[in-house]
Scaffold this active site. Structure first.
Site, mmCIF file in Angstrom:
data_model
loop_
_atom_site.group_PDB
_atom_site.id
_atom_site.type_symbol
_atom_site.label_atom_id
_atom_site.label_comp_id
_atom_site.label_asym_id
_atom_site.label_seq_id
_atom_site.Cartn_x
_atom_site.Cartn_y
_atom_site.Cartn_z
ATOM 1 C CE LYS A 135 -3.087 0.035 3.353
ATOM 2 N NZ LYS A 135 -4.340 -0.342 4.013
ATOM 3 C CB THR A 143 7.434 -5.434 10.191
ATOM 4 O OG1 THR A 143 6.345 -6.296 9.867
ATOM 5 C CG2 THR A 143 8.667 -6.252 10.514
ATOM 6 C CB ALA A 146 8.608 -4.689 15.936
ATOM 7 N N GLY A 148 10.631 -4.008 20.792
ATOM 8 C CA GLY A 148 11.068 -4.887 21.871
ATOM 9 C C GLY A 148 11.945 -6.028 21.417
ATOM 10 N N GLY A 149 11.511 -6.794 20.437
ATOM 11 C CA GLY A 149 12.329 -7.911 20.008
ATOM 12 C C GLY A 149 11.524 -9.094 19.562
ATOM 13 C CG ASP A 314 -7.070 -2.681 3.516
ATOM 14 O OD1 ASP A 314 -7.883 -2.150 4.285
ATOM 15 O OD2 ASP A 314 -6.265 -2.042 2.820
ATOM 16 N NE ARG A 376 3.223 -6.450 25.012
ATOM 17 C CZ ARG A 376 3.771 -6.432 23.806
ATOM 18 N NH1 ARG A 376 3.022 -6.637 22.737
ATOM 19 N NH2 ARG A 376 5.046 -6.211 23.672
ATOM 20 C CG LEU A 486 8.940 -8.765 15.479
ATOM 21 C CD1 LEU A 486 10.250 -8.150 15.943
ATOM 22 C CD2 LEU A 486 8.518 -8.156 14.151
HETATM 23 C C1 LIG Z 1 4.733 -0.002 17.478
HETATM 24 C C2 LIG Z 1 4.756 -1.494 17.403
HETATM 25 C C3 LIG Z 1 5.705 -2.220 18.108
HETATM 26 C C4 LIG Z 1 5.744 -3.585 18.044
HETATM 27 N N1 LIG Z 1 6.702 -4.274 18.723
HETATM 28 C C5 LIG Z 1 6.795 -5.606 18.599
HETATM 29 C C6 LIG Z 1 7.813 -6.339 19.200
HETATM 30 O O1 LIG Z 1 8.641 -5.800 19.883
HETATM 31 N N2 LIG Z 1 7.866 -7.674 19.028
HETATM 32 C C7 LIG Z 1 6.968 -8.315 18.265
HETATM 33 O O2 LIG Z 1 7.067 -9.521 18.106
HETATM 34 N N3 LIG Z 1 5.974 -7.656 17.671
HETATM 35 C C8 LIG Z 1 5.859 -6.316 17.815
HETATM 36 N N4 LIG Z 1 4.842 -5.650 17.203
HETATM 37 C C9 LIG Z 1 3.923 -6.384 16.374
HETATM 38 C C10 LIG Z 1 4.557 -6.677 15.043
HETATM 39 O O3 LIG Z 1 5.357 -5.624 14.623
HETATM 40 C C11 LIG Z 1 3.514 -6.883 13.972
HETATM 41 O O4 LIG Z 1 2.487 -7.703 14.425
HETATM 42 C C12 LIG Z 1 4.119 -7.554 12.782
HETATM 43 O O5 LIG Z 1 5.228 -6.836 12.352
HETATM 44 C C13 LIG Z 1 3.125 -7.655 11.658
HETATM 45 O O6 LIG Z 1 3.802 -7.996 10.482
HETATM 46 P P1 LIG Z 1 2.999 -8.198 9.166
HETATM 47 O O7 LIG Z 1 3.985 -8.435 8.100
HETATM 48 O O8 LIG Z 1 1.956 -9.196 9.396
HETATM 49 O O9 LIG Z 1 2.245 -6.813 8.949
HETATM 50 P P2 LIG Z 1 2.856 -5.376 8.675
HETATM 51 O O10 LIG Z 1 4.263 -5.342 9.040
HETATM 52 O O11 LIG Z 1 1.960 -4.375 9.294
HETATM 53 O O12 LIG Z 1 2.763 -5.255 7.113
HETATM 54 C C14 LIG Z 1 1.572 -5.165 6.452
HETATM 55 C C15 LIG Z 1 1.792 -4.486 5.142
HETATM 56 O O13 LIG Z 1 0.668 -4.667 4.313
HETATM 57 C C16 LIG Z 1 0.348 -3.464 3.689
HETATM 58 N N5 LIG Z 1 -1.058 -3.483 3.322
HETATM 59 C C17 LIG Z 1 -2.139 -3.383 4.109
HETATM 60 N N6 LIG Z 1 -3.255 -3.428 3.394
HETATM 61 C C18 LIG Z 1 -2.878 -3.589 2.107
HETATM 62 C C19 LIG Z 1 -3.595 -3.693 0.879
HETATM 63 N N7 LIG Z 1 -4.933 -3.621 0.815
HETATM 64 N N8 LIG Z 1 -2.889 -3.846 -0.257
HETATM 65 C C20 LIG Z 1 -1.533 -3.888 -0.251
HETATM 66 N N9 LIG Z 1 -0.813 -3.787 0.895
HETATM 67 C C21 LIG Z 1 -1.493 -3.635 2.053
HETATM 68 C C22 LIG Z 1 0.684 -2.429 4.719
HETATM 69 O O14 LIG Z 1 0.838 -1.173 4.172
HETATM 70 C C23 LIG Z 1 1.977 -2.997 5.272
HETATM 71 O O15 LIG Z 1 3.066 -2.602 4.509
HETATM 72 C C24 LIG Z 1 4.795 -4.256 17.276
HETATM 73 C C25 LIG Z 1 3.838 -3.547 16.567
HETATM 74 C C26 LIG Z 1 3.813 -2.167 16.619
HETATM 75 C C27 LIG Z 1 2.761 -1.441 15.853
#
Ligand SMILES: Cc1cc2nc3c(=O)[nH]c(=O)nc-3n(C[C@H](O)[C@H](O)[C@H](O)COP(=O)(O)OP(=O)(O)OC[C@H]3O[C@@H](n4cnc5c(N)ncnc54)[C@H](O)[C@@H]3O)c2cc1C
Ligand SMILES: Cc1cc2nc3c(=O)[nH]c(=O)nc-3n(C[C@H](O)[C@H](O)[C@H](O)COP(=O)(O)O)c2cc1C
Lengths: 566, 423
Positions: A135, A143, A146, A148-149, A314, A376, A486
């Site tokens: 997007k 991601t 993130a 903490g780790g 989405d 949490r 992660l």
């Molecule tokens: C501030 C924060 C801190 C965190 N800290 C930790 C931590 O320390 N340890 C841990 O294990 N987890 C942590 N988490 C959770 C973890 O980061 C996320 O759950 C994980 O990274 C999700 O990865 P993902 O690839 O599933 O999604 P994301 O990394 O969110 O990626 C999703 C991607 O899909 C794209 N997308 C969405 N909708 C569409 C669409 N319709 N079409 C095309 N692309 C789209 C988005 O733009 C994004 O780029 C944290 C989360 C946050 C928000």
């Protein structure tokens, strides 16, 4: 020394700024709270977790959820904000894709966060042609934020069993044992794979072993990290690998707006909207992997969120429409330490690493009220209890409790500068010196615990459609432990990537692909008496001011106007 | 084509073939309890009168062509000798048609009884139920139903009347679309690939292994026992506006309630869509309907009043075909639908006749180019040219069907194609 007896709460104005409708209480003034914190606190009481969660967890509030009325998981409860999207009409019609360019690929990955990159790298390694659509820019995601780790049972005193037990227990035993077993068993291999991709982790004093931190709800230190920018480091490595790898094509600024299916209900690709071309593009694929992340930007239960702009559910919407089943979509994680003040930064995350390293939470009377490394959900509920019962702290109309960073610095001099880099950034942006002043924190909507139901290879109930990462459900049950997200995106990203590659090889990109499921979906909406004017997926939150119809102006897409006129 | 896989059925008072008490599956006692067997009894009593009853009833072939059934039966009956074959065509594989699978899967006995009556009428001792094996449990159900008839003493009466033992069997067809064409049926039953053959000779003269062969659609045969039981006048009174009997309509596309509807022959199209189909999905405007499946002329909003019977639909320049009605609303692209259909024909062409083999492929490729945004005006011109060249160039009707739908959509929705061209 320690001031005995509770401080009388100073009379205070109503707490408008919690913005959490069901909490309406008075709070203690910031300066009075600071004064109360001067003394060292007693140990916190052990919480009665079940009772606490029932009374104070946001998900448990009346009207927090409603049952779904259509779809494969009809009857299941979820927050009204999510239900409205899950049960909405589509953004596009069949005529919108007539004459749209068709692109073919073996594997289509939707979402360019961590999960998407891992899946793409795995599928391409299996010899498949991969297209990643995302997007925003590749890596702009949850991601990257993130801090903490990542968990993995690599320590000598740790074990897969301990990781398994902690994860299931932390999730209130609602997780799927097979998925959890898969997650923990492949944890060490996932870390090895990440290191192989070029990721660096902090080492302990010996300089030979990975440094391990404690996380809330875990029995042994199990968090591996890169200071408090673990996600950034992970994403840096994965993004580079993805961009450099021949065989993977990346389309930025290209949200998926609908999935494609064939007559047998199999997922066959997706319709993408290109923000560069202002046009739809049809991607036909042998297999599709959804890695679209979470739903924080829906501001469920009125909470601020730590999530990036793209977290608009989405993936859930698209998969549900095509017949995928959901699970635990009524369960969200509210991270205890979101910024409560200043208002402009509300919801931004202060990493659990602060508490892992010993930072304490104090209420307006200076008391510790919950063991800081409880799971949490328990910590967040306890904070909401403090706020709801009038022991919260108010600053400029914003209410929260205190994260005692000065206390941490006193106990471990230098720790803030050394290990809590991003906390320093947040403090700096807030105009606060964390060495001298505590931070005002309040729970922030952080993580979607449930999601699309998957099998151990990431397969959903819809043939040809796989999921990995936050969009998938079943691993964290009703509450996720820090660091398991992660790990999940690496373990299941790899599994989904491999399974999708296998299927795509067998199936090829061919076959008829269309939007027939959309008509079935609309019939179901009409039959359930649901309105057809609500549209989803959201793609961008309201503040982005994005309007697909306007963006796709007629002069940019002449055939629509003509086709409608015909 | 979402309704393709569905076995939906609305309760309608007009139901003859799909009345609830007839839905007995392979149970022969169930069929008898619902009045089954009476038609065959009448046929045994007055063998010579069978064809006359059908003629007076006005039954026509429901496999697509609408050829008067009694004439086909007369033609086979007129052939000399006892070595004749009756084949029930249950190959059904056309997009948008899902009627025979319902009859054969849920109420197969009326079809089998119809085939036995046909055997009696034309003097055939071999009866074959030719069924598409890709329709879930349909073939096994027919096989069970056939086994039940084999154990029924009425087959001995039939043998006595026909002067020799009667064989009744269920045979899996190839499941290919082309395998439903009547000469392809013959080829498959002889053990070859289901290649259509040149006509004449027609199967009625020389069919399976040279024997005169009567091939009727499953729905056609299903009507026969009811006609013999209740009489020709009763059958005629089932229809509307002079058209006889009832018809199964496979309604699909952009309507609120797609499904299989048994209605009086001659029911207006608008009534089928509005009253039975629940109206257009989301209240959108009606754009067109692919009548009789994907191989006929499209009808547009001007024709919503057309009574759905063979002659009325033909008078509007289209054909009732199998009774499939694929409805398209505003919001759905005609060129995309046509592209899908022509891709289906290209895949289904058996490849014997070069114009069909290359012509369907060319048409599909050109249409696909337009549908995927690469098409130019030259491509559209080529399509128009092919539509002039190809008709009549194959030995069966496949290429003609493909051309008809393309030409008709170009005539009525040319602007929609033009708007999709590049540049
Ligand atoms: C501030 C924060 C801190 C965190 N800290 C930790 C931590 O320390 N340890 C841990 O294990 N987890 C942590 N988490 C959770 C973890 O980061 C996320 O759950 C994980 O990274 C999700 O990865 P993902 O690839 O599933 O999604 P994301 O990394 O969110 O990626 C999703 C991607 O899909 C794209 N997308 C969405 N909708 C569409 C669409 N319709 N079409 C095309 N692309 C789209 C988005 O733009 C994004 O780029 C944290 C989360 C946050 C928000
Ligand atoms: C390409 C092609 C496919 C056909 N498929 C079928 C079929 O699946 N079932 C069927 O009953 N008739 C099919 N027909 C029509 C048959 O050739 C034949 O006309 C019909 O079975 C005769 O039965 P009726 O007189 O009862 O309609 C097909 C015709 C063509 C040209």
């Amino acid at each position: 020394m320690s001031a005995p007896g509770p401080m009388p709460p100073t009379a205070i104005q109503r707490t408008d700024a919690t913005a959490i409708r069901w909490i309406d209480a008075t709070a203690i003034r910031w300066i009075d709270a600071l004064a109360a914190c001067a003394a060292a606190p007693a140990d916190p009481p052990a919480p009665d977790a079940p009772a606490l969660l029932r009374r104070w967890h946001p998900d448990a509030q009346p009207n927090a959820t409603e049952p779904l009325r259509v779809g494969a998981s009809a009857g299941m409860r979820c927050p009204p904000a999510l239900a409205a999207l899950l049960q909405a009409n589509t953004l596009i019609d069949d005529v919108d894709v007539a004459g749209a360019a068709v692109v073919e690929t073996d594997v289509l990955v939707i979402g360019g966060g961590g999960g998407g990159c891992v899946a793409a790298l795995t599928a391409v390694a299996a010899g498949r042609k991969v297209l990643v659509v995302t997007k925003f820019g590749l890596g702009d995601s949850n991601t990257v934020m993130a801090e903490g780790g990542i968990q993995a049972a690599v320590g000598a005193e740790d074990s897969l069993q301990a990781h398994y037990d902690d994860t299931l227990a932390g999730g209130q035993r609602a997780g799927d044992p097979t998925l959890v077993r898969t997650l923990v068993s492949e944890g060490p291999a996932a870390i090895r794979w990440l290191i192989g991709q070029g990721m660096t982790f902090d080492l302990d004093e010996s300089g030979h072993n990975l440094r391990r931190k404690r996380a809330g709800g875990t029995s042994v230190p199990r968090i591996l990290s890169t200071r408090d920018v673990t996600g950034l480091e992970l994403m840096r490595v994965l993004r580079e690998a993805t961009l450099l790898r021949p065989g993977i094509t990346v389309w930025n600024r290209s949200p998926a707006v609908e999935l494609l299916s064939d007559a047998a209900g199999r997922c066959r690709g997706a319709v993408i909207y290109s923000l560069y071309l202002h046009r739809f593009v049809t991607v036909r694929a042998g297999a599709v992997i959804l890695t679209t992340g979470g739903a924080g930007r829906l501001h469920i239960n009125d909470f601020p969120t730590s999530n990036h702009l793209g977290a608009t559910a989405d993936g859930l919407v698209l998969a549900y429409r095509l017949g995928a089943t959901l699970r635990e979509v009524d369960s969200f994680q509210y991270h205890p330490t979101g910024v409560a003040w200043p208002r402009a930064l509300r919801g931004q995350l202060i990493s659990e690493a602060a508490r892992s390293l010993g930072a304490q939470l104090r209420n307006g009377r200076g008391e510790r009220f919950v063991p800081e490394l409880s799971p949490r959900d328990v910590v967040a509920a306890a904070m909401l209890r403090e706020i709801g019962e009038g022991r919260g702290v108010e600053r400029d109309g914003c209410v929260g409790v205190l994260l005692d960073t000065p206390g941490l610095e006193r106990a471990r001099p230098g720790v803030l500068a050394q290990s809590l880099v991003s906390l320093g950034h947040v403090a700096h942006k807030s105009g606060v010196d964390p060495v001298r002043e505590p931070m005002l924190v309040c729970p922030t909507l952080h993580y979607q615990n449930g999601g699309i139901a998957i099998a151990a290879d990431g397969a959903t109930g819809v043939p040809g459609l796989f999921c990995a990462g936050e969009v998938a459900g079943g691993i964290h049950g009703r509450n996720r432990l820090m660091g398991n997200a992660l790990l999940e995106l690496v373990v299941f990203g790899r599994r989904a990537g491999a399974a999708a590659a296998g299927l795509a090889q067998a199936a090829g990109p061919g076959g008829r692909a269309n939007l027939d499921h959309v008509q079935d979906w609309r019939r179901a909406l009409v039959a359930a008496g649901l309105p057809l004017d609500a549209r989803a997926p959201l793609l961008f939150p309201e503040i982005a001011n994005f309007d697909l119809t306007a963006d796709r102006a007629p002069h940019r897409a002449p055939h629509r106007a003509a086709a409608v006129a015909a | 084509m979402d309704a393709l896989t569905r076995d939906q059925l609305a309760i309608e008072p007009a139901r003859v073939l799909t009345a609830p008490d007839l839905l007995v599956g392979s149970s022969l006692p169930g069929w008898h309890a619902a009045g089954g067997g009476i038609g065959l009894r009448r046929a045994l009593e007055d063998r010579a009168g069978i064809i006359g009853v059908l003629e007076r009833a006005g039954l026509r072939g429901l496999g697509g062509a609408g050829f008067p059934t009694h004439r086909k039966w007369e033609a086979v009956a007129a052939q000399p000798g006892p070595e004749k074959v009756v084949v029930c065509n249950g190959n059904e594989d056309e997009p948008g048609t899902f009627k025979d699978r319902f009859l054969l899967g849920r109420t197969p006995h009326q079809v089998i009884e119809g085939a036995l009556i046909a055997a009696l009428a034309v003097g055939a001792r071999q009866v074959v139920m030719y069924v598409n094996p890709h329709l879930g449990s349909v073939l096994p159900t027919v096989a069970e139903a056939v086994a039940a008839w084999r154990a029924d003493p009425v087959l001995l009466e039939l043998a006595a009347a026909l002067g020799g033992p009667v064989t009744l069997e269920a045979r899996a067809s190839s499941g290919r679309y082309i395998g439903g064409e009547e000469t392809a049926v013959v080829a498959w039953l002889e053990g070859s690939f289901p290649f259509p053959r040149r006509k004449p000779p027609f199967p009625a003269e020389s069919g399976v292994h040279g024997k005169p062969t009567l091939i009727n659609n499953a729905e056609t045969l299903a009507h026969v026992p009811h006609i013999l039981r209740h009489g020709a006048a009763w059958f005629r009174s089932r229809g509307r506006g002079g058209a006889p009997g009832t018809k199964l309509f496979s309604l699909s596309g952009d309507v609120q309630r797609p499904g299989l509807y048994e209605l009086p022959m001659g029911t207006p199209l608008a009534e089928l869509i509005e009253e039975h189909g629940g109206g257009m999905l989301m209240g959108r405007a009606f754009k067109a309907v692919f009548t009789g499946g994907p191989s006929n002329t499209l009808l547009t909003a001007d024709h919503l009043d057309v009574p759905l019977d063979f002659d009325s639909v033909r008078a509007r320049g289209s054909r009732l075909g199998t009774g499939a009605m694929i409805v398209v609303s505003e919001g759905t692209s005609i060129p995309r639908r046509v592209t899908e259909f022509v891709e289906f024909f290209a895949e289904s062409s058996c490849g014997q006749c070069p114009p069909c083999k290359t012509g369907t492929y060319q048409l599909a490729t050109l249409l696909h180019r337009i549908d995927s945004g690469h098409g130019t005006r030259a491509d559209l011109d080529s399509i128009r040219q092919l539509c002039g060249l190809l008709p009549g160039s194959g030995r069966c009707g496949l290429i003609d069907g493909a051309v008809t739908v393309v030409a008709s959509s170009l005539e009525r929705f040319g602007a929609e194609y033009e708007s999709m061209l590049r540049g």
